[in-house]
Design a protein around this motif. Structure first.
Motif, PDB file in Angstrom:
ATOM      1  N   SER A   5       0.885  -1.188   0.037  1.00  0.00           N
ATOM      2  CA  SER A   5      -0.006  -0.050  -0.091  1.00  0.00           C
ATOM      3  C   SER A   5       0.856   1.305  -0.093  1.00  0.00           C
ATOM      4  CB  SER A   5      -0.826   0.089   1.177  1.00  0.00           C
ATOM      5  OG  SER A   5      -1.897  -1.178   1.130  1.00  0.00           O
ATOM      6  N   VAL A   6       0.830   2.000  -1.046  1.00  0.00           N
ATOM      7  CA  VAL A   6       1.560   3.322  -1.061  1.00  0.00           C
ATOM      8  C   VAL A   6       0.528   4.448  -0.781  1.00  0.00           C
ATOM      9  CG1 VAL A   6       3.085   4.674  -2.531  1.00  0.00           C
ATOM     10  CG2 VAL A   6       3.078   2.215  -2.732  1.00  0.00           C
ATOM     11  N   ILE A   7       0.857   5.293   0.386  1.00  0.00           N
ATOM     12  CA  ILE A   7      -0.007   6.190   0.654  1.00  0.00           C
ATOM     13  C   ILE A   7       0.531   7.463   0.179  1.00  0.00           C
ATOM     14  CG2 ILE A   7      -1.126   7.299   2.838  1.00  0.00           C
ATOM     15  CD1 ILE A   7      -0.751   4.463   4.103  1.00  0.00           C
ATOM     16  N   ILE A   8      -0.255   8.480  -0.509  1.00  0.00           N
ATOM     17  CA  ILE A   8       0.211   9.662  -1.104  1.00  0.00           C
ATOM     18  C   ILE A   8      -0.763  10.660  -0.318  1.00  0.00           C
ATOM     19  CG2 ILE A   8       1.155  11.094  -2.961  1.00  0.00           C
ATOM     20  CD1 ILE A   8       1.179   8.455  -4.581  1.00  0.00           C
ATOM     21  N   PRO A   9      -0.294  11.449   0.612  1.00  0.00           N
ATOM     22  CA  PRO A   9      -1.270  12.575   1.181  1.00  0.00           C
ATOM     23  C   PRO A   9      -1.021  13.754   0.201  1.00  0.00           C
ATOM     24  CG  PRO A   9       0.751  12.368   2.571  1.00  0.00           C
ATOM     25  CD  PRO A   9       0.982  11.412   1.438  1.00  0.00           C
ATOM     26  N   ILE A  10      -2.008  14.343  -0.102  1.00  0.00           N
ATOM     27  CA  ILE A  10      -2.121  15.557  -1.035  1.00  0.00           C
ATOM     28  C   ILE A  10      -2.662  16.836  -0.522  1.00  0.00           C
ATOM     29  CG2 ILE A  10      -2.846  15.930  -3.430  1.00  0.00           C
ATOM     30  CD1 ILE A  10      -2.818  13.028  -3.937  1.00  0.00           C
ATOM     31  N   LEU A  32       0.715  -3.481  -6.406  1.00  0.00           N
ATOM     32  CA  LEU A  32       0.593  -2.085  -5.367  1.00  0.00           C
ATOM     33  C   LEU A  32      -1.029  -1.831  -5.413  1.00  0.00           C
ATOM     34  CD1 LEU A  32       3.183   0.280  -6.976  1.00  0.00           C
ATOM     35  CD2 LEU A  32       3.331  -1.263  -5.278  1.00  0.00           C
ATOM     36  N   GLU A  33      -1.236  -1.189  -4.165  1.00  0.00           N
ATOM     37  CA  GLU A  33      -2.473  -0.333  -3.598  1.00  0.00           C
ATOM     38  C   GLU A  33      -2.140   1.140  -3.432  1.00  0.00           C
ATOM     39  OE1 GLU A  33      -6.064  -1.501  -0.619  1.00  0.00           O
ATOM     40  OE2 GLU A  33      -4.129  -0.768   0.230  1.00  0.00           O
ATOM     41  N   ILE A  34      -2.501   1.871  -4.243  1.00  0.00           N
ATOM     42  CA  ILE A  34      -2.060   3.249  -4.464  1.00  0.00           C
ATOM     43  C   ILE A  34      -3.398   4.036  -3.863  1.00  0.00           C
ATOM     44  CG2 ILE A  34      -1.127   5.090  -5.861  1.00  0.00           C
ATOM     45  CD1 ILE A  34      -0.085   3.222  -7.790  1.00  0.00           C
ATOM     46  N   ILE A  35      -3.062   4.584  -2.750  1.00  0.00           N
ATOM     47  CA  ILE A  35      -4.102   5.657  -2.135  1.00  0.00           C
ATOM     48  C   ILE A  35      -3.961   6.998  -2.132  1.00  0.00           C
ATOM     49  CG2 ILE A  35      -5.197   5.826   0.195  1.00  0.00           C
ATOM     50  CD1 ILE A  35      -4.465   2.975   1.099  1.00  0.00           C
ATOM     51  N   LEU A  36      -4.490   7.629  -2.784  1.00  0.00           N
ATOM     52  CA  LEU A  36      -4.249   9.127  -3.019  1.00  0.00           C
ATOM     53  C   LEU A  36      -5.324   9.763  -1.871  1.00  0.00           C
ATOM     54  CD1 LEU A  36      -4.298   9.352  -6.616  1.00  0.00           C
ATOM     55  CD2 LEU A  36      -2.441   8.916  -5.218  1.00  0.00           C
ATOM     56  N   MET A  79      -7.349   3.063   5.671  1.00  0.00           N
ATOM     57  CA  MET A  79      -7.671   2.329   4.460  1.00  0.00           C
ATOM     58  C   MET A  79      -6.659   0.967   3.730  1.00  0.00           C
ATOM     59  SD  MET A  79      -8.699   3.552   0.624  1.00  0.00           S
ATOM     60  CE  MET A  79     -10.384   4.144   1.266  1.00  0.00           C
ATOM     61  N   ALA A  80      -5.562   1.157   4.230  1.00  0.00           N
ATOM     62  CA  ALA A  80      -4.564   0.291   3.696  1.00  0.00           C
ATOM     63  C   ALA A  80      -4.747  -1.285   4.278  1.00  0.00           C
ATOM     64  CB  ALA A  80      -3.333   0.870   4.157  1.00  0.00           C
ATOM     65  N   THR A  81      -4.667  -2.030   3.111  1.00  0.00           N
ATOM     66  CA  THR A  81      -4.772  -3.618   3.154  1.00  0.00           C
ATOM     67  C   THR A  81      -3.312  -4.211   2.804  1.00  0.00           C
ATOM     68  OG1 THR A  81      -5.636  -3.674   0.899  1.00  0.00           O
ATOM     69  CG2 THR A  81      -7.380  -3.515   2.640  1.00  0.00           C
ATOM     70  N   GLY A  82      -2.381  -3.605   2.420  1.00  0.00           N
ATOM     71  CA  GLY A  82      -1.220  -4.284   2.134  1.00  0.00           C
ATOM     72  C   GLY A  82      -0.554  -4.805   3.255  1.00  0.00           C
ATOM     73  N   GLU A  83       0.488  -5.811   2.611  1.00  0.00           N
ATOM     74  CA  GLU A  83       1.262  -6.511   3.676  1.00  0.00           C
ATOM     75  C   GLU A  83       2.260  -5.513   4.294  1.00  0.00           C
ATOM     76  OE1 GLU A  83       3.121  -9.325   6.531  1.00  0.00           O
ATOM     77  OE2 GLU A  83       1.117  -9.404   5.509  1.00  0.00           O
TER      78      GLU A  83
END
Length: 336
Positions: A5-10, A32-36, A79-83
């Motif tokens: 999970s890649v988290i990008i705060p904007i 990837l799970e990309i969370i904007l 929200m992230a679900t990644g390992e």
């Protein structure tokens, strides 16, 4: 293949956002799970996020009222679900093998955390270490060769060297369990200083990489380059928590290093008018927190910092007033 999970705060970064997201979308590691996280941005960023989500099914967008960087990161973590989890700041960007290199190191070394070296650049893309030779050590790779260590040993081996890279959320890949019941403090400046040492405390094995995989852009208008304000005092609270944590962990050799940072942060606070009612009230709160650092810890400090400890604990306004701001309406002798 582990999901990352890649988290990008904007917020307010329309000039840089496409470059950032493109660098993540084009990673050689594709699972990837990309969370904007659109933190109530008032420019074109919300629409840009939605456009990216329409292009790539791996992208999820959170639109939320503005709550600051901590709030945005926390929303992504929830929200992230990644390992594994990674953070990328929206005005920065990453190398194509950013995730692949770090997850390979994590898997081969059964690591909880991987940290890579960083390119430090100005807004025009110029390498800052080439234009600031006095600060060259700060911008050097975090290690010459791949190293493994515990989280506390990672702090111990590096100490003050490359301190910024050691504290920030980005340039790291985290196993998701490290974030269980841990979030960033909403409303605080220097939010990384409140959290990263706790992450290190939970890390059994960390990997340090010499490869520069993250491009950090130092913008003059960013949070860390703004004027010293009342909220800037949050760094003192964070460092008090850090030195208490190190004492609890038995890392007595690290205590003097970070106590020195705490002392320096109090010294820098003289940029404010300590006679101002709000500043004075906040400092009183912080000095009460300071007194939770036990007396017994003084024996681990060099003599000068023993004096700083005693002065700050017993009579902080008088002690620091004598050292820093004495003439201009300073509050003298207040020990509450």
């Amino acid at each position: 293949m582990d999901l990352v999970s890649v988290i990008i705060p904007i917020y307010g970064v329309e000039q840089y956002l496409d470059r950032c997201v493109r660098s993540v979308v084009n990673q050689s590691y594709a699972h990837l799970e990309i969370i904007l996280v659109d933190d109530g941005s008032t420019d074109r960023c919300p629409a840009m996020c939605d456009a990216w989500a329409n292009k790539d099914s791996r992208i999820q967008v959170i639109h939320k009222p503005n709550g600051g960087l901590s709030s945005a990161r926390n929303a992504g973590l929830d929200m992230a679900t990644g390992e594994f989890i990674a953070f990328v700041d929206s005005d920065d960007y990453v190398e194509p093998d950013y995730i692949a290199t770090m997850i390979d190191a994590a898997q081969k070394n059964h690591a909880d955390l991987v940290m890579c070296s960083v390119f430090h650049e100005d807004a025009d893309g110029n390498a800052i270490e080439q234009t600031a030779p006095v600060r060259r050590k700060e911008y050097a790779p975090i290690t010459d060769t791949l190293r493994t260590c515990s989280g506390i040993d990672c702090m111990r081996q590096r100490g003050e060297e490359n301190g910024v890279d050691n504290v920030v959320a980005w340039n790291k890949l985290y196993r998701c369990q490290l974030w269980k019941d841990l979030r960033y403090p909403v409303g605080k400046l220097h939010e990384d200083e409140f959290v990263t040492y706790r992450i290190f405390g939970r890390t059994r094995t960390a990997v340090l990489l010499p490869e520069r995989l993250y491009h950090y852009i130092e913008r003059t208008g960013s949070i860390m380059h703004t004027k010293y304000t009342l909220q800037s005092l949050d760094i003192i609270e964070a460092l008090i928590g850090k030195v208490r944590f190190l004492l609890d962990e038995g890392a007595m050799d690290l205590f003097p290093v970070f106590f020195s940072q705490l002392k320096d942060s109090i010294y820098k606070a003289r940029q404010l008018d300590w006679s101002d009612a709000q500043v004075h009230k906040r400092l009183k709160e912080l000095f009460r927190m300071f007194r939770t650092i036990p007396w017994s810890s003084i024996r681990y400090l060099p003599f000068k910092d023993q004096v700083n400890y005693m002065g700050t604990r017993l009579c902080p306004f008088l002690f620091w007033g004598r050292k820093t701001y004495g003439e201009k309406g300073a509050v003298k002798g207040d020990t509450q």
